[in-house]
Design a protein around this motif. Structure first.
Motif, short mmCIF file in Angstrom:
data_model
loop_
_atom_site.label_atom_id
_atom_site.label_comp_id
_atom_site.label_asym_id
_atom_site.label_seq_id
_atom_site.Cartn_x
_atom_site.Cartn_y
_atom_site.Cartn_z
N LYS A 87 1.38 -1.26 0.34
CA LYS A 87 -0.31 0.41 0.43
C LYS A 87 0.89 1.35 -0.05
CE LYS A 87 -3.88 1.88 2.63
NZ LYS A 87 -3.42 3.56 2.87
N ALA A 88 1.95 1.41 0.63
CA ALA A 88 2.90 1.92 0.77
C ALA A 88 3.51 2.57 -0.75
CB ALA A 88 4.10 2.20 1.88
N ILE A 89 3.43 1.64 -1.46
CA ILE A 89 4.17 1.41 -3.39
C ILE A 89 3.15 2.03 -3.80
CG2 ILE A 89 5.48 0.26 -4.55
CD1 ILE A 89 6.22 -1.50 -2.50
N SER A 90 1.64 1.89 -4.03
CA SER A 90 0.87 2.23 -5.08
C SER A 90 -0.49 1.88 -4.54
CB SER A 90 1.11 1.19 -6.09
OG SER A 90 -0.17 1.24 -7.12
N HIS A 91 -1.34 2.70 -4.93
CA HIS A 91 -2.98 2.41 -4.75
C HIS A 91 -3.71 1.91 -5.02
CE1 HIS A 91 -3.22 5.07 -7.69
NE2 HIS A 91 -4.70 4.72 -7.85
N VAL A 92 -3.14 0.78 -5.98
CA VAL A 92 -3.49 -0.02 -6.70
C VAL A 92 -3.20 -1.43 -6.81
CG1 VAL A 92 -5.60 0.71 -7.97
CG2 VAL A 92 -2.87 0.56 -9.03
N VAL A 93 -3.17 -2.25 -6.53
CA VAL A 93 -2.36 -3.51 -6.84
C VAL A 93 -3.31 -5.08 -8.10
CG1 VAL A 93 -4.47 -4.56 -4.56
CG2 VAL A 93 -1.73 -5.77 -5.29
N THR A 94 -2.20 -5.43 -8.38
CA THR A 94 -3.12 -6.41 -9.56
C THR A 94 -3.58 -7.86 -8.74
OG1 THR A 94 -1.93 -5.38 -11.14
CG2 THR A 94 -2.47 -8.04 -12.23
N VAL A 95 -3.43 -8.80 -8.21
CA VAL A 95 -3.87 -9.95 -7.93
C VAL A 95 -4.00 -11.06 -9.64
CG1 VAL A 95 -5.42 -8.70 -5.70
CG2 VAL A 95 -6.22 -9.55 -7.51
N ARG A 96 -3.42 -11.81 -9.38
CA ARG A 96 -3.12 -13.11 -10.53
C ARG A 96 -2.90 -14.58 -9.75
NH1 ARG A 96 1.58 -14.04 -12.49
NH2 ARG A 96 0.80 -14.45 -14.42
N ALA A 97 -3.85 -15.02 -10.46
CA ALA A 97 -4.34 -17.01 -9.74
C ALA A 97 -4.76 -17.46 -10.82
CB ALA A 97 -5.74 -16.89 -8.75
N ASN A 98 -4.00 -18.91 -10.27
CA ASN A 98 -4.27 -20.08 -11.37
C ASN A 98 -4.74 -20.88 -10.30
OD1 ASN A 98 -2.33 -21.18 -10.13
ND2 ASN A 98 -1.00 -21.49 -11.66
N MET A 99 -5.98 -22.61 -11.21
CA MET A 99 -5.96 -23.13 -10.36
C MET A 99 -5.07 -24.62 -9.98
SD MET A 99 -9.60 -22.21 -9.42
CE MET A 99 -10.43 -24.50 -10.03
N GLU A 100 -3.85 -24.18 -9.93
CA GLU A 100 -2.77 -24.95 -9.62
C GLU A 100 -2.82 -24.36 -7.96
OE1 GLU A 100 0.00 -25.53 -12.10
OE2 GLU A 100 -0.88 -27.39 -13.88
N GLY A 101 -2.56 -24.04 -7.79
CA GLY A 101 -2.98 -23.37 -6.07
C GLY A 101 -1.92 -21.82 -5.64
N GLU A 102 -1.42 -21.46 -7.06
CA GLU A 102 -1.03 -20.38 -7.03
C GLU A 102 -1.12 -19.08 -7.03
OE1 GLU A 102 3.26 -21.49 -9.56
OE2 GLU A 102 1.76 -22.06 -10.89
N PHE A 103 -0.93 -18.05 -6.17
CA PHE A 103 -1.33 -16.85 -6.35
C PHE A 103 -0.55 -15.59 -6.07
CE2 PHE A 103 -3.16 -13.34 -2.98
CZ PHE A 103 -3.41 -13.20 -3.65
N GLU A 104 -0.75 -14.52 -6.56
CA GLU A 104 0.28 -13.39 -6.86
C GLU A 104 0.51 -12.00 -6.38
OE1 GLU A 104 3.88 -15.01 -10.01
OE2 GLU A 104 2.48 -13.57 -10.33
N LEU A 105 0.62 -11.58 -5.93
CA LEU A 105 0.23 -9.85 -5.55
C LEU A 105 1.59 -8.84 -6.32
CD1 LEU A 105 -0.97 -10.01 -1.76
CD2 LEU A 105 -2.24 -10.00 -3.84
N LEU A 106 1.29 -8.10 -6.91
CA LEU A 106 1.69 -6.95 -7.72
C LEU A 106 1.16 -5.70 -7.76
CD1 LEU A 106 3.59 -7.53 -10.96
CD2 LEU A 106 2.08 -5.95 -10.83
N VAL A 107 2.66 -5.03 -7.20
CA VAL A 107 2.71 -3.62 -6.98
C VAL A 107 3.86 -2.79 -7.73
CG1 VAL A 107 0.68 -3.44 -5.32
CG2 VAL A 107 3.51 -3.08 -4.86
#
Length: 250
Positions: A141-161
């Motif tokens: 939150k200190a880097i950006s007011h928006v965050v990109t969330v990414r996920a797949n059906m193999e149990g992987e999840f990512e957050l990117l700012v």
């Protein structure tokens, strides 16, 4: 309010966009004794109430010996009457009463307040530990007011700012993917490894995580990503919360 459940939602006239919160509570998990009567055919009641006033009354009931909530009327004004029994240091029960003004809506307005319809998701995934996730999102939150969330059906999840000087990505793996409901699964030719992404307000995601933290390890956080919204679910034995967050871009 219905004979079996209580539902809470925000007044959409006060919401700045298409976001929506819906909470469902089983009354038997909340009250020892419960009675509801109304002119509605199914004995349902719709109230408009200031949630801050309710929270203030409930904070007064911390460590109480008894709490009774009753819908009443005084001088033609409807109130939620909270009768709170607190124990003094000498062992004497001291009664406290708090009246919260409410608006009782006409019975015909009840039909307009319905559970949200969730779009078909591209991916469903249970989120990682709430304390770990909160720590990551607070830093982002200190880097950006928006965050990109990414996920797949193999149990992987990512957050990117990212901003003009830095890009930060956090990757989680070995998470669980709940099955899709019948008739709501994506196309069969979509590989489980394919990521789906959406960009949302960092503040909204953090608000949800902070709410989930109140339940410690007793609730599960679930995220569904579709083409238009991200739906965040907080699943608990006593209540279910859903938070529909519009996508900023994808």
């Amino acid at each position: 309010m219905t004979p079996s459940r209580l539902y809470f939602t925000l007044d959409q006239d006060l919401v700045e966009d298409d976001s929506r919160v819906w909470v469902e509570v089983i009354q038997g998990h909340l009250f020892d004794s419960y009675l509801i009567q109304s002119w509605h055919a199914d004995s349902e009641i719709l109230l408009h109430v200031n949630i801050e006033h309710v929270c203030r009354a409930l904070r007064s009931a911390t460590n109480c010996t008894e709490l009774v909530m009753k819908l009443t009327k005084k001088n033609s004004q409807p109130y939620l009457d909270f009768k709170i029994g607190t124990m003094s240091s000498t062992g004497v029960v001291r009664p406290i009463t708090q009246d919260i003004p409410v608006t009782v809506c006409p019975a015909e307005d009840i039909e307009a307040v319905k559970p949200p319809q969730f779009p078909i998701a591209n991916v469903n995934i249970y989120l990682p530990d709430v304390r770990m996730l909160k720590n990551v999102v607070e830093r982002m939150k200190a880097i950006s007011h928006v965050v990109t969330v990414r996920a797949n059906m193999e149990g992987e999840f990512e957050l990117l700012v990212e901003n003009d000087v830095a890009t930060v990505r956090t990757h989680f793996k070995n998470l669980e993917n709940p099955p899709f409901k019948e008739g709501q699964a994506p196309a069969d030719d979509v590989p489980a490894s394919q990521f789906f992404a959406a960009t949302i307000d960092t503040r909204r995601l953090l608000n949800f995580i902070q709410a989930a933290q109140n339940f410690a390890d007793q609730a599960h956080m679930l995220m569904s990503i579709s083409t238009r919204v991200v739906v965040l679910f907080l699943l608990h034995d006593d209540m279910n919360l859903s938070y529909i967050v519009p996508i900023r871009s994808s």
